[in-house]
Scaffold this motif. Structure first.
Motif, PDB file in Angstrom:
ATOM      1  N   GLU A  73       0.832  -1.207   0.000  1.00 34.49           N
ATOM      2  CA  GLU A  73       0.000   0.000   0.000  1.00 34.49           C
ATOM      3  C   GLU A  73       0.866   1.257   0.000  1.00 34.49           C
ATOM      4  O   GLU A  73       0.560   2.225  -0.701  1.00 34.49           O
ATOM      5  N   ALA A  74       1.957   1.251   0.787  1.00 34.85           N
ATOM      6  CA  ALA A  74       2.859   2.402   0.831  1.00 34.85           C
ATOM      7  C   ALA A  74       3.532   2.620  -0.522  1.00 34.85           C
ATOM      8  O   ALA A  74       3.671   3.765  -0.979  1.00 34.85           O
ATOM      9  N   GLU A  75       3.936   1.527  -1.172  1.00 32.19           N
ATOM     10  CA  GLU A  75       4.560   1.646  -2.494  1.00 32.19           C
ATOM     11  C   GLU A  75       3.569   2.174  -3.527  1.00 32.19           C
ATOM     12  O   GLU A  75       3.928   2.986  -4.373  1.00 32.19           O
ATOM     13  N   ALA A  76       2.329   1.722  -3.435  1.00 29.51           N
ATOM     14  CA  ALA A  76       1.299   2.195  -4.371  1.00 29.51           C
ATOM     15  C   ALA A  76       1.027   3.674  -4.152  1.00 29.51           C
ATOM     16  O   ALA A  76       0.860   4.441  -5.110  1.00 29.51           O
ATOM     17  N   LYS A  77       1.000   4.085  -2.890  1.00 35.06           N
ATOM     18  CA  LYS A  77       0.767   5.495  -2.571  1.00 35.06           C
ATOM     19  C   LYS A  77       1.918   6.352  -3.088  1.00 35.06           C
ATOM     20  O   LYS A  77       1.696   7.412  -3.675  1.00 35.06           O
ATOM     21  N   ALA A  78       3.150   5.896  -2.884  1.00 35.18           N
ATOM     22  CA  ALA A  78       4.313   6.643  -3.360  1.00 35.18           C
ATOM     23  C   ALA A  78       4.302   6.752  -4.883  1.00 35.18           C
ATOM     24  O   ALA A  78       4.612   7.805  -5.443  1.00 35.18           O
ATOM     25  N   ALA A  79       3.931   5.671  -5.559  1.00 41.12           N
ATOM     26  CA  ALA A  79       3.866   5.689  -7.019  1.00 41.12           C
ATOM     27  C   ALA A  79       2.788   6.661  -7.492  1.00 41.12           C
ATOM     28  O   ALA A  79       2.989   7.397  -8.474  1.00 41.12           O
ATOM     29  N   ALA A  80       1.657   6.689  -6.794  1.00 37.70           N
ATOM     30  CA  ALA A  80       0.577   7.608  -7.163  1.00 37.70           C
ATOM     31  C   ALA A  80       1.011   9.059  -6.958  1.00 37.70           C
ATOM     32  O   ALA A  80       0.690   9.929  -7.778  1.00 37.70           O
ATOM     33  N   ASP A  87       2.486  14.546 -13.535  1.00 32.43           N
ATOM     34  CA  ASP A  87       1.388  15.146 -14.300  1.00 32.43           C
ATOM     35  C   ASP A  87       1.315  16.656 -14.075  1.00 32.43           C
ATOM     36  O   ASP A  87       1.023  17.418 -14.987  1.00 32.43           O
ATOM     37  N   SER A  88       1.576  17.094 -12.830  1.00 33.56           N
ATOM     38  CA  SER A  88       1.491  18.520 -12.513  1.00 33.56           C
ATOM     39  C   SER A  88       2.671  19.299 -13.086  1.00 33.56           C
ATOM     40  O   SER A  88       2.613  20.520 -13.207  1.00 33.56           O
ATOM     41  N   LEU A  89       3.725  18.608 -13.461  1.00 33.62           N
ATOM     42  CA  LEU A  89       4.918  19.258 -14.005  1.00 33.62           C
ATOM     43  C   LEU A  89       4.622  19.978 -15.319  1.00 33.62           C
ATOM     44  O   LEU A  89       5.217  21.015 -15.609  1.00 33.62           O
ATOM     45  N   LYS A  90       3.667  19.498 -16.084  1.00 34.72           N
ATOM     46  CA  LYS A  90       3.338  20.089 -17.384  1.00 34.72           C
ATOM     47  C   LYS A  90       2.874  21.538 -17.252  1.00 34.72           C
ATOM     48  O   LYS A  90       3.223  22.382 -18.059  1.00 34.72           O
ATOM     49  N   ASP A  91       2.055  21.798 -16.230  1.00 39.38           N
ATOM     50  CA  ASP A  91       1.493  23.132 -16.043  1.00 39.38           C
ATOM     51  C   ASP A  91       2.162  23.915 -14.914  1.00 39.38           C
ATOM     52  O   ASP A  91       1.682  24.980 -14.547  1.00 39.38           O
ATOM     53  N   ALA A  92       3.263  23.408 -14.371  1.00 35.65           N
ATOM     54  CA  ALA A  92       3.901  24.037 -13.217  1.00 35.65           C
ATOM     55  C   ALA A  92       4.649  25.305 -13.616  1.00 35.65           C
ATOM     56  O   ALA A  92       5.215  25.396 -14.702  1.00 35.65           O
TER      57      ALA A  92
END
Length: 127
Positions: A73-80, A87-92
């Motif tokens: 669960e921790a790995e999945a959260k970190a990946a998310a 994704d936010s880097l495009k509009d940052a």
């Protein structure tokens, strides 16, 4: 009571340090009492099992399963989180990219230009 295994096959079966010859019955080592491979052997008709895992072994197996689940669960959260940052880097804005670079241990001063900073941030988030 520990688990005992009878080898019904014509082959030698090894479980941990124990070697069970065809037709032989032996006690399964405590560390392997909850091993899923025993159920596979049983379902294939290679062995028969009797007894139950000792309480301590069962508790250890349950604790390990909980730890594995928490880790996944921790790995999945970190990946998310990484994906969201990527994704936010495009509009940052330039300031946001610089802050993200600092957070990732990238020194913007060592980059050629803003595009290089973005490229290195994107590469770090893609790992």
């Amino acid at each position: 009571m520990a688990i005992k295994m009878t080898n019904l096959s014509e082959k030698v079966i090894g479980v941990g340090e124990a070697t069970v010859l065809p037709g032989e019955t032996k006690e399964v080592p405590r560390a392997f009492e909850t091993s899923p491979i025993l159920e596979v052997y049983k379902n294939m008709g290679l062995v028969s099992l009797s007894g139950k895992p000792t309480a301590a072994t069962k508790a250890v197996a349950e604790k390990k399963a909980e730890e594995d689940k928490a880790k996944a669960e921790a790995e999945a959260k970190a990946a998310a989180e990484k994906k969201a940052k990527l994704d936010s880097l495009k509009d940052a804005s330039d300031e946001d990219v610089a802050a993200l670079a600092q957070e990732l241990g990238i020194n913007p001063a060592e980059c050629k230009d803003l595009a290089d900073v973005r490229k290195k941030v994107k590469a770090a988030l893609s790992k």
